[in-house]
Design an enzyme around this catalytic site. Structure first.
Site, PDB file in Angstrom:
ATOM      1  N   HIS A 178       0.834  -1.204   0.000  1.00 15.30           N
ATOM      2  CA  HIS A 178       0.000   0.000   0.000  1.00 15.30           C
ATOM      3  C   HIS A 178       0.871   1.258   0.000  1.00 15.30           C
ATOM      4  O   HIS A 178       0.604   2.210  -0.740  1.00 15.30           O
ATOM      5  CB  HIS A 178      -0.913  -0.027   1.229  1.00 15.30           C
ATOM      6  CG  HIS A 178      -1.804   1.148   1.372  1.00 15.30           C
ATOM      7  ND1 HIS A 178      -2.853   1.407   0.520  1.00 15.30           N
ATOM      8  CD2 HIS A 178      -1.824   2.136   2.301  1.00 15.30           C
ATOM      9  CE1 HIS A 178      -3.477   2.520   0.905  1.00 15.30           C
ATOM     10  NE2 HIS A 178      -2.869   2.981   1.978  1.00 15.30           N
ATOM     11  N   HIS A 192       1.113   4.199  -2.862  1.00 17.83           N
ATOM     12  CA  HIS A 192       0.969   5.637  -2.601  1.00 17.83           C
ATOM     13  C   HIS A 192       2.099   6.424  -3.267  1.00 17.83           C
ATOM     14  O   HIS A 192       1.862   7.462  -3.875  1.00 17.83           O
ATOM     15  CB  HIS A 192       0.977   5.924  -1.094  1.00 17.83           C
ATOM     16  CG  HIS A 192      -0.376   5.975  -0.484  1.00 17.83           C
ATOM     17  ND1 HIS A 192      -1.164   7.097  -0.503  1.00 17.83           N
ATOM     18  CD2 HIS A 192      -1.091   5.033   0.162  1.00 17.83           C
ATOM     19  CE1 HIS A 192      -2.304   6.848   0.106  1.00 17.83           C
ATOM     20  NE2 HIS A 192      -2.293   5.600   0.523  1.00 17.83           N
ATOM     21  N   GLN A 214       3.966   1.567  -1.109  1.00 22.32           N
ATOM     22  CA  GLN A 214       4.614   1.682  -2.413  1.00 22.32           C
ATOM     23  C   GLN A 214       3.622   2.203  -3.450  1.00 22.32           C
ATOM     24  O   GLN A 214       3.972   3.018  -4.303  1.00 22.32           O
ATOM     25  CB  GLN A 214       5.182   0.323  -2.842  1.00 22.32           C
ATOM     26  CG  GLN A 214       5.973   0.369  -4.114  1.00 22.32           C
ATOM     27  CD  GLN A 214       7.240   1.206  -3.996  1.00 22.32           C
ATOM     28  OE1 GLN A 214       7.830   1.320  -2.937  1.00 22.32           O
ATOM     29  NE2 GLN A 214       7.654   1.796  -5.097  1.00 22.32           N
TER      30      GLN A 214
END
Length: 107
Positions: free
Chosen positions: A78, A82, A80
């Site tokens: 998650h 973002h 990464q």
């Protein structure tokens, strides 16, 4: 279970990536209003946050490269995600600012 040290790094990655994206949106809004000075300022702030996010990511990559193993969690994926979204979004923001400049500034 993820080590607290890594959890802090992962959360920093999410936070700084999110901040970069938020500043990017503010940059677009300012450009839309014709306030290019503020737009550039927000874009610079977005880039500063992106650098912080990259540092968090580099820390994790360095750990892994040095042989330190840790579990890849959904939270890490998650984080990464973002970062990658923030990078892509800021590329688009720069293009939109250029478009607004051409629309709002007479030749």
């Amino acid at each position: 279970m993820e080590e607290p040290k890594n959890l802090e790094v992962v959360m920093g990655l999410i936070m700084h990536s999110g901040n970069a994206k938020s500043f990017g949106m503010e940059a677009v809004q300012a450009a839309k209003e014709g306030n290019f000075k503020q737009s550039i300022q927000r874009l610079e702030e977005a880039n500063e946050e992106l650098v912080k996010a990259h540092h968090a990511q580099t820390g994790l990559l360095t750990q892994e490269a040095s042989g330190e193993k840790f579990e890849v969690t959904l939270l890490m994926v998650h984080a990464q995600d973002h970062l990658m979204n923030a990078i892509t979004f800021l590329d688009l923001v720069k293009e939109l600012i250029d478009v607004y400049k051409k629309v709002n500034v007479p030749d």
